[in-house]
Design a protein around this motif. Structure first.
Motif, PDB file in Angstrom:
ATOM      1  N   SER A   1       0.831  -1.201   0.000  1.00  0.00           N
ATOM      2  CA  SER A   1       0.000   0.000   0.000  1.00  0.00           C
ATOM      3  C   SER A   1       0.870   1.258   0.000  1.00  0.00           C
ATOM      4  O   SER A   1       0.554   2.245  -0.653  1.00  0.00           O
ATOM      5  CB  SER A   1      -0.926  -0.011   1.220  1.00  0.00           C
ATOM      6  N   VAL A   2       1.985   1.218   0.743  1.00  0.00           N
ATOM      7  CA  VAL A   2       2.927   2.339   0.735  1.00  0.00           C
ATOM      8  C   VAL A   2       3.433   2.569  -0.685  1.00  0.00           C
ATOM      9  O   VAL A   2       3.523   3.715  -1.144  1.00  0.00           O
ATOM     10  CB  VAL A   2       4.109   2.080   1.707  1.00  0.00           C
ATOM     11  N   MET A   3       3.740   1.489  -1.402  1.00  0.00           N
ATOM     12  CA  MET A   3       4.205   1.639  -2.788  1.00  0.00           C
ATOM     13  C   MET A   3       3.128   2.291  -3.648  1.00  0.00           C
ATOM     14  O   MET A   3       3.435   3.138  -4.491  1.00  0.00           O
ATOM     15  CB  MET A   3       4.618   0.277  -3.381  1.00  0.00           C
ATOM     16  N   GLU A   4       1.871   1.918  -3.437  1.00  0.00           N
ATOM     17  CA  GLU A   4       0.792   2.577  -4.181  1.00  0.00           C
ATOM     18  C   GLU A   4       0.760   4.067  -3.873  1.00  0.00           C
ATOM     19  O   GLU A   4       0.594   4.894  -4.771  1.00  0.00           O
ATOM     20  CB  GLU A   4      -0.564   1.948  -3.846  1.00  0.00           C
ATOM     21  N   GLN A   5       0.915   4.411  -2.610  1.00  0.00           N
ATOM     22  CA  GLN A   5       0.895   5.820  -2.226  1.00  0.00           C
ATOM     23  C   GLN A   5       2.058   6.569  -2.865  1.00  0.00           C
ATOM     24  O   GLN A   5       1.900   7.698  -3.349  1.00  0.00           O
ATOM     25  CB  GLN A   5       0.937   5.944  -0.701  1.00  0.00           C
ATOM     26  N   LEU A   6       3.226   5.943  -2.886  1.00  0.00           N
ATOM     27  CA  LEU A   6       4.389   6.575  -3.506  1.00  0.00           C
ATOM     28  C   LEU A   6       4.172   6.764  -5.005  1.00  0.00           C
ATOM     29  O   LEU A   6       4.466   7.826  -5.557  1.00  0.00           O
ATOM     30  CB  LEU A   6       5.647   5.740  -3.239  1.00  0.00           C
ATOM     31  N   TRP A   7       3.633   5.732  -5.678  1.00  0.00           N
ATOM     32  CA  TRP A   7       3.343   5.857  -7.108  1.00  0.00           C
ATOM     33  C   TRP A   7       2.289   6.933  -7.358  1.00  0.00           C
ATOM     34  O   TRP A   7       2.355   7.662  -8.346  1.00  0.00           O
ATOM     35  CB  TRP A   7       2.896   4.513  -7.695  1.00  0.00           C
TER      36      TRP A   7
ATOM     37  N   VAL B   1       1.899   9.681  -5.755  1.00  0.00           N
ATOM     38  CA  VAL B   1       2.584  10.981  -5.705  1.00  0.00           C
ATOM     39  C   VAL B   1       3.424  11.179  -6.963  1.00  0.00           C
ATOM     40  O   VAL B   1       3.395  12.249  -7.579  1.00  0.00           O
ATOM     41  CB  VAL B   1       3.441  11.103  -4.426  1.00  0.00           C
ATOM     42  N   VAL B   2       4.170  10.152  -7.362  1.00  0.00           N
ATOM     43  CA  VAL B   2       5.014  10.254  -8.560  1.00  0.00           C
ATOM     44  C   VAL B   2       4.176  10.566  -9.796  1.00  0.00           C
ATOM     45  O   VAL B   2       4.561  11.389 -10.630  1.00  0.00           O
ATOM     46  CB  VAL B   2       5.829   8.955  -8.774  1.00  0.00           C
ATOM     47  N   LEU B   3       3.030   9.938  -9.917  1.00  0.00           N
ATOM     48  CA  LEU B   3       2.199  10.098 -11.114  1.00  0.00           C
ATOM     49  C   LEU B   3       1.252  11.294 -11.034  1.00  0.00           C
ATOM     50  O   LEU B   3       0.548  11.585 -12.004  1.00  0.00           O
ATOM     51  CB  LEU B   3       1.399   8.812 -11.358  1.00  0.00           C
ATOM     52  N   ALA B   4       1.244  12.008  -9.919  1.00  0.00           N
ATOM     53  CA  ALA B   4       0.315  13.123  -9.723  1.00  0.00           C
ATOM     54  C   ALA B   4       0.481  14.217 -10.768  1.00  0.00           C
ATOM     55  O   ALA B   4      -0.495  14.832 -11.186  1.00  0.00           O
ATOM     56  CB  ALA B   4       0.471  13.720  -8.326  1.00  0.00           C
ATOM     57  N   ASP B   5       1.721  14.457 -11.203  1.00  0.00           N
ATOM     58  CA  ASP B   5       1.963  15.534 -12.168  1.00  0.00           C
ATOM     59  C   ASP B   5       1.835  15.070 -13.609  1.00  0.00           C
ATOM     60  O   ASP B   5       2.092  15.829 -14.544  1.00  0.00           O
ATOM     61  CB  ASP B   5       3.325  16.194 -11.931  1.00  0.00           C
TER      62      ASP B   5
ATOM     63  N   ARG C   1      -2.173  -0.295 -10.613  1.00  0.00           N
ATOM     64  CA  ARG C   1      -3.422   0.006  -9.915  1.00  0.00           C
ATOM     65  C   ARG C   1      -3.629   1.510  -9.795  1.00  0.00           C
ATOM     66  O   ARG C   1      -4.740   2.020 -10.010  1.00  0.00           O
ATOM     67  CB  ARG C   1      -3.430  -0.640  -8.522  1.00  0.00           C
ATOM     68  N   VAL C   2      -2.567   2.229  -9.511  1.00  0.00           N
ATOM     69  CA  VAL C   2      -2.660   3.698  -9.403  1.00  0.00           C
ATOM     70  C   VAL C   2      -2.975   4.298 -10.768  1.00  0.00           C
ATOM     71  O   VAL C   2      -3.833   5.190 -10.870  1.00  0.00           O
ATOM     72  CB  VAL C   2      -1.363   4.278  -8.816  1.00  0.00           C
ATOM     73  N   GLU C   3      -2.322   3.832 -11.802  1.00  0.00           N
ATOM     74  CA  GLU C   3      -2.580   4.363 -13.145  1.00  0.00           C
ATOM     75  C   GLU C   3      -4.037   4.165 -13.549  1.00  0.00           C
ATOM     76  O   GLU C   3      -4.640   5.049 -14.157  1.00  0.00           O
ATOM     77  CB  GLU C   3      -1.653   3.697 -14.174  1.00  0.00           C
TER      78      GLU C   3
END
Length: 146
Positions: free
Chosen positions: A98-104, A106-110, A141-143
């Motif tokens: 889940s931490v990795m999802e949160q990090l991704w 943030v990375v993909l936010a821009d 999943r984040v994408e």
């Protein structure tokens, strides 16, 4: 302000972080990842606040305060290896995914993936003990959500 937490992070054999410190350490890791490309954009700041609010069930003002504290901690924190190790010791494997999802998130936010961010996330995943496959699945999943 963060002396005890920094001392724990610098300890060669860190102890498990208590909940408030674990929250702050995770928030600081989100900040570190967002800053890694040299452009700490408003959209990334807003995404960190959103992630923290959702993760901890707190309101927007509390999330913003946690992020501001995390920005200060991140600027004083040790190298990413020790920093991430303390989070690994504080968080179960399933939660680290889940931490990795949160990090991704943030990375993909821009809307752009940067080489520095990708490199840092590969390193962080390794330090968190999250394998490449699970990190890639977290990113996918984040994408889909974004």
């Amino acid at each position: 302000m963060f002396g005890d937490l920094l001392k724990t992070l610098l300890d060669p054999a860190p102890t498990r972080l208590p909940e408030p410190d674990a929250r702050l350490a995770l928030a600081a890791l989100l900040v570190r990842v967002a800053r890694s490309d040299g452009d700490y954009a408003e959209v990334e700041i807003a995404r960190i606040d959103k992630v923290l609010a959702r993760q901890y069930g707190i309101g927007p003002f509390e999330a913003a305060k946690l992020r501001r504290d995390a920005e200060e901690l991140e600027s004083q924190a040790p190298d990413t290896v020790r920093f991430t190790r303390a989070i690994k010791d504080a968080v179960a494997y399933e939660d680290r995914q889940s931490v990795m999802e949160q990090l991704w998130e943030v990375v993909l936010a821009d809307g752009a993936r940067d080489d520095e961010e990708d490199s840092l996330l590969r390193m962080v995943a390794n330090f968190l003990g999250v394998n490449d496959r699970d990190s890639a699945l977290a990113r996918q999943r984040v994408e889909r959500r974004l």
